[in-house]
Design an enzyme around this catalytic site. Structure first.
Site, PDB file in Angstrom:
ATOM      1  N   ASN A  61      10.288  20.109  11.435  1.00  0.00           N
ATOM      2  CA  ASN A  61      11.450  19.294  11.099  1.00  0.00           C
ATOM      3  C   ASN A  61      11.116  17.817  11.268  1.00  0.00           C
ATOM      4  O   ASN A  61      10.340  17.420  12.131  1.00  0.00           O
ATOM      5  CB  ASN A  61      12.692  19.706  11.898  1.00  0.00           C
ATOM      6  CG  ASN A  61      12.534  19.678  13.403  1.00  0.00           C
ATOM      7  OD1 ASN A  61      11.477  19.960  13.943  1.00  0.00           O
ATOM      8  ND2 ASN A  61      13.617  19.368  14.093  1.00  0.00           N
ATOM      9  N   GLU A  63      13.155  14.211  11.360  1.00  0.00           N
ATOM     10  CA  GLU A  63      14.443  13.532  11.425  1.00  0.00           C
ATOM     11  C   GLU A  63      14.337  12.109  10.882  1.00  0.00           C
ATOM     12  O   GLU A  63      13.248  11.549  10.751  1.00  0.00           O
ATOM     13  CB  GLU A  63      14.948  13.489  12.869  1.00  0.00           C
ATOM     14  CG  GLU A  63      15.261  14.850  13.422  1.00  0.00           C
ATOM     15  CD  GLU A  63      15.740  14.839  14.858  1.00  0.00           C
ATOM     16  OE1 GLU A  63      16.238  15.880  15.301  1.00  0.00           O
ATOM     17  OE2 GLU A  63      15.612  13.800  15.549  1.00  0.00           O
ATOM     18  N   CYS A  72      14.420  19.918   7.208  1.00  0.00           N
ATOM     19  CA  CYS A  72      14.168  21.066   8.081  1.00  0.00           C
ATOM     20  C   CYS A  72      12.719  21.539   7.961  1.00  0.00           C
ATOM     21  O   CYS A  72      12.068  21.347   6.935  1.00  0.00           O
ATOM     22  CB  CYS A  72      15.089  22.222   7.707  1.00  0.00           C
ATOM     23  SG  CYS A  72      16.839  21.863   7.857  1.00  0.00           S
ATOM     24  N   GLU A  74      11.627  24.594   7.629  1.00  0.00           N
ATOM     25  CA  GLU A  74      11.456  25.629   6.621  1.00  0.00           C
ATOM     26  C   GLU A  74      11.235  25.033   5.239  1.00  0.00           C
ATOM     27  O   GLU A  74      10.338  25.424   4.503  1.00  0.00           O
ATOM     28  CB  GLU A  74      12.678  26.559   6.591  1.00  0.00           C
ATOM     29  CG  GLU A  74      12.925  27.287   7.899  1.00  0.00           C
ATOM     30  CD  GLU A  74      13.859  26.538   8.841  1.00  0.00           C
ATOM     31  OE1 GLU A  74      13.718  25.299   9.012  1.00  0.00           O
ATOM     32  OE2 GLU A  74      14.739  27.194   9.424  1.00  0.00           O
ATOM     33  N   CYS A 110      18.932  27.121   8.144  1.00  0.00           N
ATOM     34  CA  CYS A 110      20.271  26.661   7.772  1.00  0.00           C
ATOM     35  C   CYS A 110      20.601  27.150   6.359  1.00  0.00           C
ATOM     36  O   CYS A 110      19.750  27.708   5.659  1.00  0.00           O
ATOM     37  CB  CYS A 110      20.349  25.136   7.850  1.00  0.00           C
ATOM     38  SG  CYS A 110      19.446  24.276   6.537  1.00  0.00           S
ATOM     39  N   CYS A 113      18.285  25.734   3.596  1.00  0.00           N
ATOM     40  CA  CYS A 113      16.969  26.390   3.604  1.00  0.00           C
ATOM     41  C   CYS A 113      17.060  27.794   3.021  1.00  0.00           C
ATOM     42  O   CYS A 113      16.180  28.226   2.273  1.00  0.00           O
ATOM     43  CB  CYS A 113      16.406  26.444   5.022  1.00  0.00           C
ATOM     44  SG  CYS A 113      15.889  24.831   5.658  1.00  0.00           S
TER      45      CYS A 113
END
Length: 157
Positions: A61, A63, A72, A74, A110, A113
Site C-alpha cells: 500500500n 499512501e 492499496c 492488491e 477492499c 480491489c
C-alpha cells in the site's frame, strides 16, 4: 421472496498447513509489507500475485496526503503484474497486514480491489484464488473473487 447467499472458503490453522506454493506466496506478501509507504495510517499491507508460470509479483500500500490518491497493495500488485506480464494469467493473490504495533493482523481486499480482481478474472477467463491472513495466524482461502464480491459488476470480454 427471501434468498440466502452462501460463501465458500477454506480456513487453515497456520501458514504451515498451506501447500508449499501458497506458503511461499504468503511469505512474499509478508515481505512486501516492508516497502509500504504509510506515514499516516502506519498500517502496512503487502500483496503478492502468482502468475500462471510461477512468477511472483509483489505490491504494497502507498499512501498520499491527498487522500484518496494512494493505492492499496492488491491493486499495486495487480497493476504491476498486468503491466509487466500482460499475457500472463493471475493464478493467486495473497494479502497480509501489519498493524502500527508491528504485529501481523487481518487484511482483506477492499471493494475497489475486489472489483479490479473481478475484471482480471473476466479478462483471463479463469478464477483467481485469494489468500488472506487472519488474526491468530490462520489463513482463509477463497476460490475466486465472487466469494468476496457477490453480484459483481461485469463486462463482456
Amino acid at each position: 421472496m427471501e434468498k440466502t447467499l452462501t460463501i465458500s472458503y477454506r480456513e487453515y490453522e497456520s501458514m504451515a498447513e498451506l501447500p508449499e506454493e501458497d506458503r511461499n506466496l504468503m511469505q512474499h506478501a509478508l515481505g512486501a509489507t516492508e516497502s509500504a509507504y504509510v506515514p499516516y495510517s502506519h498500517f502496512r499491507v503487502g500483496a503478492a500475485i502468482r502468475l500462471g508460470d510461477g512468477t511472483i509479483v509483489e505490491g504494497s500500500n502507498q499512501e498520499n496526503l491527498a487522500y484518496p490518491s494512494g493505492l492499496c497493495a492488491e491493486r499495486t500488485a495487480m497493476f504491476a503484474a498486468s503491466a509487466r506480464y500482460p499475457e500472463a494469467a493471475m493464478e493467486a493473490l495473497a494479502v497480509v497486514g501489519v498493524n502500527p504495533k508491528g504485529e501481523l493482523t487481518e487484511a482483506a481486499p477492499c471493494g475497489a480491489c475486489r472489483q479490479v480482481m473481478a475484471e482480471y478474472e473476466g479478462r483471463q477467463g479463469r478464477k483467481m484464488r485469494i489468500l488472506t491472513y487472519l488474526e491468530g495466524g490462520k489463513i482463509r482461502v477463497f476460490d475466486g473473487v465472487e466469494c468476496l464480491l457477490p453480484f459483481i459488476f461485469q463486462a463482456e470480454f
